[in-house]
Write a protein that holds these residues in place. Sequence first.
Motif, short mmCIF file in Angstrom:
data_model
loop_
_atom_site.label_atom_id
_atom_site.label_comp_id
_atom_site.label_asym_id
_atom_site.label_seq_id
_atom_site.Cartn_x
_atom_site.Cartn_y
_atom_site.Cartn_z
N LEU A 82 0.84 -1.19 0.00
CA LEU A 82 0.00 0.00 0.00
C LEU A 82 0.87 1.24 0.00
O LEU A 82 1.93 1.27 0.64
CB LEU A 82 -0.92 0.03 1.23
CG LEU A 82 -2.14 -0.90 1.24
CD1 LEU A 82 -2.88 -0.75 2.57
CD2 LEU A 82 -3.06 -0.59 0.09
N ALA A 84 1.27 4.56 1.53
CA ALA A 84 0.75 5.23 2.72
C ALA A 84 0.28 6.64 2.40
O ALA A 84 -0.79 7.08 2.85
CB ALA A 84 1.82 5.26 3.80
N ASN A 124 4.21 5.13 11.18
CA ASN A 124 3.27 4.34 10.39
C ASN A 124 2.05 5.18 10.05
O ASN A 124 1.70 6.12 10.77
CB ASN A 124 2.78 3.11 11.17
CG ASN A 124 3.91 2.26 11.73
OD1 ASN A 124 4.64 1.63 10.98
ND2 ASN A 124 4.05 2.25 13.04
N VAL A 156 0.45 0.69 7.95
CA VAL A 156 1.31 0.81 6.77
C VAL A 156 2.62 1.47 7.19
O VAL A 156 2.63 2.60 7.68
CB VAL A 156 0.64 1.64 5.66
CG1 VAL A 156 1.49 1.61 4.38
CG2 VAL A 156 -0.77 1.12 5.37
N GLY A 194 3.54 -3.71 5.67
CA GLY A 194 2.70 -3.43 6.81
C GLY A 194 2.03 -4.66 7.41
O GLY A 194 2.31 -5.80 7.02
#
Length: 366
Positions: A82, A84, A124, A156, A194
């Motif tokens: 992903l 972020a 994160n 993430v 993540g």
Amino acid sequence: MNTTTTTTIEINVKDDIVEEELSGDCTHYTAPTTTRTTTRTTKRGTTEDEDTMASSAETPMRPTKHVRSQSLAELTFKDIALDATEEECSTDFAGVRAMCAKIVRGWGSNTTLDVSRVSGGITNALFKVRRREHDDRVEPMASTEEGIPKAVVVRVFGPGTDCFITHRAVQGETSYFLNEHGFGAKVLGVFANGLVEEFIEATGVSPAELANGGALLKRVARDLARLHRDVVPDLAPRAKDVDVGVARDNAIWDTLRLWFDMAYDIANDPASSSSDESKRAMLASCQIDDKCRETLFGVVRSRCDQAGSRTVYCHNDIHAGNFLFDRKNDVLTLIDYEYADYGPRAFDMANMFCEFAGFECDYTRY
């Protein structure tokens, strides 16, 4: 006046601490045959032996290990990643939704999901994903298998954080291992950058609440002792051809040296603060120079080695913000093990006490 004595094992952090809860004999931490005394002078002049702080007169209550019907391999999806930044700027969180539909057992593409950002993540990007109540569009599961999660947290990893979080690449594996000992939020999935963890219905703990002592601090001490005693993850040495024991003894110093070198480069690079006078003044006040380097890795390292604190698996970031307290069911959970590594167990203890100062760094609270 502060005084010290080599025979005192009393712990007197706050008036309402029950001393015997944090003291007494512990067979798991048998003192070495050679004489060694490690004391710390507190504000009230009492001292405490490191073995005393790490032990408890009562057997620590062991939390139930997370029940598993899936192996780590079955929870791992290294082909999914992903962005972020993209997800944080998104209005529909399409990437988070699609990933949860694939990873979270019992959820599917037709499951109605509510997604929101979670504040407080420093390294994160955090998202809370909740399955809409009374949603019948979930995949059927056998009654003997784990229940379908109502909500999860998608964590993430921030881009570039692997430069200073040294075991980032194996954080999923380590988190799963910690779960087996009853620590941390339950891992439901591991993706390329993540984790997906079960959402814990709980409230936070304030620095003042932890520093005030009482039953909460006693529980923290017992959990910390259990972490140090029971959890021994198989983390590979960072350098090749290095003995595992030697690598573990040096792990925290290797990390501190890495961080110091990064800070040193920034503090001594004129371009890093040339246009920001307040930043330049802040960096100058930190005195991140060669004298500081010698003090930290020469004088401080030497004194720590002389103390002889045992090398254990440490959390390395114990503060009030990393505790979640389910007050209804009386369950306290220590989370966020991304900085965890081997090191002197006294470091975890000292760091916890320093964190009593809160985010304002008011050390009169310590």
